[in-house]
Design a protein around this motif. Structure first.
Motif, PDB file in Angstrom:
ATOM      1  N   LYS A 192       0.824  -1.221   0.000  1.00  0.00           N
ATOM      2  CA  LYS A 192       0.000   0.000   0.000  1.00  0.00           C
ATOM      3  C   LYS A 192       0.853   1.264   0.000  1.00  0.00           C
ATOM      4  CE  LYS A 192      -3.512  -2.512   2.637  1.00  0.00           C
ATOM      5  NZ  LYS A 192      -4.246  -2.615   3.916  1.00  0.00           N
ATOM      6  N   PRO A 193       1.691   1.451  -1.006  1.00  0.00           N
ATOM      7  CA  PRO A 193       2.598   2.608  -1.032  1.00  0.00           C
ATOM      8  C   PRO A 193       1.908   3.944  -1.291  1.00  0.00           C
ATOM      9  CG  PRO A 193       2.771   1.385  -3.072  1.00  0.00           C
ATOM     10  CD  PRO A 193       1.860   0.589  -2.189  1.00  0.00           C
ATOM     11  N   VAL A 194       0.596   3.928  -1.561  1.00  0.00           N
ATOM     12  CA  VAL A 194      -0.104   5.186  -1.853  1.00  0.00           C
ATOM     13  C   VAL A 194      -0.206   6.079  -0.618  1.00  0.00           C
ATOM     14  CG1 VAL A 194      -1.435   4.217  -3.750  1.00  0.00           C
ATOM     15  CG2 VAL A 194      -2.363   4.135  -1.431  1.00  0.00           C
ATOM     16  N   VAL A 195      -0.027   5.486   0.581  1.00  0.00           N
ATOM     17  CA  VAL A 195      -0.051   6.295   1.804  1.00  0.00           C
ATOM     18  C   VAL A 195       1.352   6.334   2.393  1.00  0.00           C
ATOM     19  CG1 VAL A 195      -2.473   5.930   2.369  1.00  0.00           C
ATOM     20  CG2 VAL A 195      -0.783   4.279   3.164  1.00  0.00           C
ATOM     21  N   LYS A 196       1.724   7.491   2.929  1.00  0.00           N
ATOM     22  CA  LYS A 196       3.058   7.647   3.492  1.00  0.00           C
ATOM     23  C   LYS A 196       3.146   7.027   4.872  1.00  0.00           C
ATOM     24  CE  LYS A 196       6.676  11.092   4.156  1.00  0.00           C
ATOM     25  NZ  LYS A 196       7.042  12.527   4.031  1.00  0.00           N
ATOM     26  N   ILE A 197       2.031   7.042   5.619  1.00  0.00           N
ATOM     27  CA  ILE A 197       1.990   6.482   6.973  1.00  0.00           C
ATOM     28  C   ILE A 197       0.777   5.574   7.087  1.00  0.00           C
ATOM     29  CG2 ILE A 197       1.916   6.999   9.442  1.00  0.00           C
ATOM     30  CD1 ILE A 197       2.915   9.801   8.802  1.00  0.00           C
ATOM     31  N   GLU A 198       0.980   4.397   7.665  1.00  0.00           N
ATOM     32  CA  GLU A 198      -0.129   3.472   7.906  1.00  0.00           C
ATOM     33  C   GLU A 198      -0.077   3.010   9.358  1.00  0.00           C
ATOM     34  OE1 GLU A 198      -2.052  -0.766   6.329  1.00  0.00           O
ATOM     35  OE2 GLU A 198      -0.170  -0.024   5.482  1.00  0.00           O
ATOM     36  N   ILE A 199      -1.222   3.058  10.018  1.00  0.00           N
ATOM     37  CA  ILE A 199      -1.320   2.591  11.396  1.00  0.00           C
ATOM     38  C   ILE A 199      -2.019   1.239  11.394  1.00  0.00           C
ATOM     39  CG2 ILE A 199      -2.203   3.100  13.700  1.00  0.00           C
ATOM     40  CD1 ILE A 199      -2.180   6.018  13.008  1.00  0.00           C
ATOM     41  N   LYS A 200      -1.354   0.228  11.910  1.00  0.00           N
ATOM     42  CA  LYS A 200      -1.949  -1.096  11.976  1.00  0.00           C
ATOM     43  C   LYS A 200      -3.192  -1.085  12.867  1.00  0.00           C
ATOM     44  CE  LYS A 200       0.826  -3.608   9.428  1.00  0.00           C
ATOM     45  NZ  LYS A 200       0.327  -4.269   8.209  1.00  0.00           N
ATOM     46  N   ASP A 201      -4.154  -1.939  12.523  1.00  0.00           N
ATOM     47  CA  ASP A 201      -5.413  -1.960  13.257  1.00  0.00           C
ATOM     48  C   ASP A 201      -5.219  -2.284  14.739  1.00  0.00           C
ATOM     49  OD1 ASP A 201      -6.689  -1.311  10.951  1.00  0.00           O
ATOM     50  OD2 ASP A 201      -7.492  -3.315  10.547  1.00  0.00           O
TER      51      ASP A 201
END
Length: 832
Positions: A393-402
């Motif tokens: 999912k490189p479209v977002v710079k930051i991802e927070i795991k559920d």
């Protein structure tokens, strides 16, 4: 975003090492402070004094001695005493080596910086390595140093001819010192995995916890305190980008000075001081670069801005002999209050500053916020490089795991560099307790909802925009409406409203349903029915949500509306990178509520039906996004932004009367300068091809009343309105407009009267094809163009100001006063 973070930082009631020593370095003879002196502890830990000569050094090991050195001065060594934490160090200038000074035409620091710039690509991990990944642990606190606070209780007396009476006891500092001894004011931790591949960097937050909050404030986690890479041409500090001292044109903007040589990781480095050539306050960065003598890589960097806030960002690296490369090992970021004449007001709270310009300003009593500072420290570990990495999912710079907000204590023990000290442990316990007791989390969420225009009522968010409004057609409009929230469902939503106009005595309403079909892209499909009235000749972009306004000046003054009945099916999604999109199919019945007839091919249309399909896109190419468990949010809003919409009629479907195409485009650009000034640019264009009645054409946002005198025409100025253009004066089938606004610094007139000055220029061109088909409203075209300029004195008093505008050019009117518009302005800064 920055204002939200300032609000959170300053109104929330260091990674503290076990040993800390503070002090100041001065010239022994002149007593002037020495900035950027090198301070080295007995265990090898080193730091430098700031621009005021002050320093603070921390270590996990006991600090027994400090060595202080400065170019041109004799080195000094002091012994640390157990009962003393602050030291004044006086250095003596060298006198016996003056005869050895060699006069050179070239500053040696310039040569070092030139080589650093030359070898930048070779030394930058983002250029040198094909891929890498590492984990990081970050701790951010808002706190104060108890030792810096005078904990005495002040006594205030009143004196009369006969006696002296105690008026009150001021125990503010005493209470604050006792509080800060026990805990920090705010604290958050996070563990992240950083991945780099294909020229993209992504942060995945594996775990996070925030004192006082069950669900973290995601904007705080996404806040960009300092640049990821020290080699960026534009170095970012506290969401402001500055030209880097090692950018290609850095030599044009900075002065450099070689201070010393220091060993880092057993390698000798040059210690080069840099400062922006501009002498104005907050004109740019200053700091120190530690440059490897052998390969001219950055081994350590201290970047600083001193002004309204005193901000410091530190980058530390560790050397990898195998790759001959310095990799990032640690980052620190600190904010303390600076010195400025103006107090800052945010949501009713005031941050005070001592005056540094006006001579008659008296020092005030220090408050708690004077002692508070923010400290963020990040440690990197588990570094792997030049191995295949698949970034999901490189479209977002930051991802927070559920599951990031539900990590057990064992997770934190595993990843923390050091165990929490007593103050940090108590911070979680006490703030969690206070948050529950005072319902802080609920109140914060309530405030954010209200600022976006909604009042949460259990499973329903009441739409504040629907309660009351006014316009010249409906008169006073009363209503109620809203939408279901996450407590109802995260997959489905219901929405609607009803309203009644006291002047037109008619009910209006809307009903809608929606379902989320994809969580990651936040894709919703919905259907709705609306029976309402709308202003004529305005462009609504389906992808843009209407913002919450306390008032809308154009609506108040507008009188030409049309009633419409609309069936709509819409799909909204963020599946494309940095693009918000909407696809809308609709059938609309239109009934103009003014005298108007449209003639086409010998047929007359007073009412008509349109069946259309529209695609609407908003592209924010320079913004960054964060994927949270509750959806995707734009965390770093940058310009320019582009909005595009294509609307196509569908012939012979659901009684469609016209065949047409509409193309609409908008581009926005904003820039804020380091000296406090700002510029806003807006370009809009639209064109209608085919057959289309006047209510669906363009009017270029006029905002001037059709009344005789200037005084009678005084109303509130709009955000992007043409203030000297009269309502219904111009209509177009194709148009383009350009707006320029430049805001200067606030000026001091008299006490508490410090307006901000904005200079504004607006221009528009247009054309009306087949004007003979439109009957009922007399209007002109914009073939020759429309021009106006004006000056606004904003925020003269409690957000209110005054603006004056003048129209000129081909559409200049014969009477001087008819070209002039005077408007009230209202700007409220909510701080977010």
């Amino acid at each position: 975003m920055k204002h939200f973070f300032l609000l959170f930082f300053l109104f929330t009631l260091s990674l503290q090492a076990q040993f800390q020593v503070n002090g100041i370095v001065k010239d022994a003879s002149t007593k002037k402070t020495l900035p950027f002196a090198t301070i080295t502890a007995n265990d090898g830990t080193n730091t430098v004094s700031d621009v005021d000569g002050k320093f603070g050094i921390t270590s996990q090991k006991e600090i027994t001695t400090l060595k202080i050195s400065y170019v041109g001065y004799l080195k000094s060594e002091i012994t640390i005493q157990n009962d003393k934490s602050f030291y004044s160090v006086f250095l003596v200038q060298k006198t016996d080596e003056l005869h050895e000074v060699i006069v050179s035409n070239e500053n040696p620091a310039i040569g070092i910086i030139k080589k650093t710039i030359t070898y930048k690509k070779k030394n930058n991990p983002l250029e040198r390595l094909s891929s890498f990944e590492f984990k990081s642990y970050n701790k951010l606190i808002v706190t104060a140093n108890p030792d810096s606070i005078n904990g005495s209780i002040d006594s205030v007396f009143t004196t009369s001819p006969f006696e002296k009476k105690l008026k009150k006891l001021d125990s503010t500092d005493y209470k604050f010192k006792q509080l800060i001894k026990k805990q920090h004011l705010f604290q958050t931790e996070k563990v992240s995995q950083y991945q780099y591949s294909d020229n993209k960097v992504k942060e995945t937050i594996l775990g996070t916890r925030m004192a006082g909050f069950k669900q973290p404030i995601y904007e705080v986690l996404a806040f960009n305190l300092q640049s990821f890479s020290i080699y960026d041409s534009k170095y970012e500090l506290f969401e402001t980008k500055y030209n880097s001292p090692i950018a290609k044109n850095g030599l044009e903007e900075y002065n450099y000075k070689l201070l010393d040589t220091v060993a880092i990781n057993g390698r000798s480095t040059y210690m080069v001081y840099f400062k922006n050539k501009e002498k104005k306050k907050a004109a740019g960065l200053e700091g120190i670069l530690y440059i490897d003598k052998n390969n001219y890589a950055i081994a350590k960097a201290i970047m600083r801005i001193k002004g309204l806030l005193d901000i410091t960002g530190i980058h530390e690296f560790r050397y990898i002999p195998k790759e001959k490369l310095w990799l990032p090992s640690q980052k620190k970021f600190k904010i303390v209050k600076g010195v400025n004449d103006d107090d800052i007001k945010i949501l009713g709270g005031t941050i005070q500053f001592d005056g540094d310009i006006a001579e008659d300003l008296k020092p005030r009593k220090r408050t708690e916020s004077d002692y508070i500072y923010l400290l963020s420290q990040t440690n990197n570990f588990d570094f792997r490089y030049n191995t295949p990495i698949n970034i999901k999912k490189p479209v977002v710079k930051i991802e927070i795991k559920d599951d990031a907000i539900n990590k057990p204590e064992s997770f934190w023990v595993k990843y923390r560099k050091d165990s929490l000290d007593i103050r940090s442990q108590k911070t979680y316990i006490l703030l969690d307790s206070i948050s529950i007791q005072k319902r802080i989390e609920k109140r914060l969420n309530l405030g954010r909802k209200i600022l976006s225009g909604y009042l949460p009522l259990k499973i329903w968010d009441l739409d504040l925009r629907k309660i009351i409004s006014y316009n010249n057609y409906e008169g006073l409009r009363l209503g109620i409406g809203g939408v279901t929230n996450d407590k109802f469902s995260r997959k489905y939503k219901l929405e609607g409203y009803s309203a009644y106009g006291l002047r037109d005595e008619a009910f209006k309403y809307n009903l809608g349903v929606g379902a989320r079909v994809d969580k990651f892209s936040n894709t919703w499909i919905g259907a709705s029915y609306t029976d309402d009235v709308k202003q004529i000749a305005i462009t609504d972009y389906a992808v843009e949500k209407k913002g919450f306004k306390i008032y809308d000046p154009r609506t108040i003054n507008f009188s030409t509306f049309y009633r419409y009945e609309n069936w709509k099916i819409a799909v909204e999604s963020k599946i494309l990178p940095k693009i918000e999109s909407a696809l809308v199919f609709s059938n609309t019945y239109v009934e103009p509520k003014f005298n108007y007839i449209y003639i086409l091919n010998g047929n007359t249309y007073q009412n008509y039906t349109m069946t259309t399909a529209a695609i609407s896109l908003k592209w924010n190419p320079y913004s960054d996004y964060m994927q949270t468990p509750t959806g995707r949010i734009e965390t770093d809003k940058r310009f320019p932004k582009f909005t595009f919409q294509l609307t196509q009629s569908i012939p012979n479907v659901l009684k469609n009367d016209f065949n047409f195409t509409k193309v609409d485009f908008k581009a926005e650009y904003q820039v804020k300068y380091l000296n406090g000034q700002r510029t806003f640019l807006l370009f809009e264009a639209g064109r209608a091809f085919g057959d289309l009645p006047l209510p669906q054409l363009y009017s270029t946002s006029p905002n001037n009343l059709n009344k005789e005198t200037v005084i009678q025409r005084i109303t509130f100025a709009g955000k992007n309105s043409f203030e000297t253009m009269y309502f219904n004066e111009f209509f177009s089938t194709e148009f383009m407009s350009f707006q320029f606004k430049h805001g200067f610094n606030r000026i001091f007139l008299v006490k508490k009267i410090k307006p901000s000055i904005d200079f504004i220029t607006r221009m528009a061109w247009g054309n009306m094809k087949n004007p003979e088909n439109h009957f009922g409203i007399e209007h002109k075209t914009l073939n020759k163009g429309f021009f106006e300029s004006g000056i606004e004195l904003n925020k003269i008093y409690n957000g209110f100001g005054l603006g004056g505008y003048y129209r000129y050019g081909p559409n200049h009117l014969s009477k001087f006063e008819d070209n002039l518009a005077i408007k009230l302005t209202f700007n409220i800064d909510l701080g977010i």
